[in-house]
Design an enzyme around this catalytic site. Sequence first.
Site, PDB file in Angstrom:
ATOM      1  N   ASP A  43      -3.190  -2.066  -7.863  1.00  0.00           N
ATOM      2  CA  ASP A  43      -3.593  -1.528  -9.162  1.00  0.00           C
ATOM      3  C   ASP A  43      -2.830  -2.187 -10.300  1.00  0.00           C
ATOM      4  O   ASP A  43      -3.108  -1.953 -11.471  1.00  0.00           O
ATOM      5  CB  ASP A  43      -3.476  -0.005  -9.219  1.00  0.00           C
ATOM      6  N   SER A  44      -1.901  -3.081  -9.959  1.00  0.00           N
ATOM      7  CA  SER A  44      -1.240  -3.925 -10.958  1.00  0.00           C
ATOM      8  C   SER A  44      -2.242  -4.793 -11.694  1.00  0.00           C
ATOM      9  O   SER A  44      -1.934  -5.327 -12.763  1.00  0.00           O
ATOM     10  CB  SER A  44      -0.184  -4.806 -10.281  1.00  0.00           C
ATOM     11  N   ASP A  82      -5.238  -0.656  -3.080  1.00  0.00           N
ATOM     12  CA  ASP A  82      -4.485   0.416  -3.726  1.00  0.00           C
ATOM     13  C   ASP A  82      -5.410   1.568  -4.104  1.00  0.00           C
ATOM     14  O   ASP A  82      -6.498   1.358  -4.649  1.00  0.00           O
ATOM     15  CB  ASP A  82      -3.828  -0.108  -5.017  1.00  0.00           C
ATOM     16  N   LYS A 111      -3.710   1.986   0.318  1.00  0.00           N
ATOM     17  CA  LYS A 111      -2.286   2.244   0.058  1.00  0.00           C
ATOM     18  C   LYS A 111      -2.140   3.399  -0.917  1.00  0.00           C
ATOM     19  O   LYS A 111      -2.837   3.443  -1.934  1.00  0.00           O
ATOM     20  CB  LYS A 111      -1.588   1.006  -0.513  1.00  0.00           C
ATOM     21  N   GLU A 113       0.916   5.936  -2.940  1.00  0.00           N
ATOM     22  CA  GLU A 113       2.322   6.064  -3.310  1.00  0.00           C
ATOM     23  C   GLU A 113       2.845   7.462  -2.977  1.00  0.00           C
ATOM     24  O   GLU A 113       2.135   8.458  -3.141  1.00  0.00           O
ATOM     25  CB  GLU A 113       2.515   5.807  -4.809  1.00  0.00           C
ATOM     26  N   GLU A 180       9.685  -0.297  -2.870  1.00  0.00           N
ATOM     27  CA  GLU A 180       9.805  -1.005  -4.142  1.00  0.00           C
ATOM     28  C   GLU A 180      11.017  -0.530  -4.938  1.00  0.00           C
ATOM     29  O   GLU A 180      11.318   0.663  -4.996  1.00  0.00           O
ATOM     30  CB  GLU A 180       8.543  -0.792  -4.986  1.00  0.00           C
TER      31      GLU A 180
END
Length: 262
Positions: A43-44, A82, A111, A113, A180
């Site tokens: 999602d970056s 993501d 993925k 978080e 991270e």
Amino acid sequence: MKKLTIGSIQKCKGVRKLVMITAYDALFARLLSESSDILLVGDSLNMSFGGNSDTLSSTMDQMIYHTQAVCKGAPETFVITDMPFGTYCDEKTALENAIRVYRETPSDAVKIEGGADKAHLVRHLTSNGIAVCGHIGLLPQAFRAEGGYKVKGKTEHEALQLISDAQAIQEAGAFILVIEGVKADVATRVAQSVSIPVIGIGAGNGVDGQVLVFSDMLGLYEPFVPKFVKQYLNGAAIVKEAAKTYADEVENGEFPNENYIY
């Protein structure tokens, strides 16, 4: 290079380092696939591709669109998508959105978080046939709640929490984990505490592999360069130089010459 499977990825633990790079389109997916074990549609992309200041406004539609492109460009590479902010706040929503990823793209996994607090979501997804990559430590989707992007693992309490998070995510069924923005020695302890591969970003070299955002790695993203990023190419300068040369040749009539006309 033969496409990895979940099983072959897990067998790399303690044997060789895994290489993960982000990709957002077919063009770069094709270029990066030869050197990557795993491509992450991160999602970056909301920042480097979309021009936004953070990842929070990414949508499922965007992630699916970019995942489709990446999978077309690198059909023989393992791809992880993501799950964007707000798309897995409860089990029902998480499963609905993960099913969208699987139905609408050839992505191999999703993925999400979060640590132990998200283990129930990981368990719900994996029990319904969705492969999950976890993500602990610095969580970009939580930066507002935490008051900024903060390195984790600075205290023993934080270190033990990270280890607990990794173990909870593993026990819930995740096959791999991204860590991270964590102190290197703590990230090493985390990697040693679980049997699944732990992929670091800003987490030192004592983990099972590394991931970087491709535009950071290639020196294409100029607004900000994180401390942990090594730029393997001065991409922005190279692109600007090429564009300037093209502009100069157009303006002075040098392009197109006889070599470039019918």
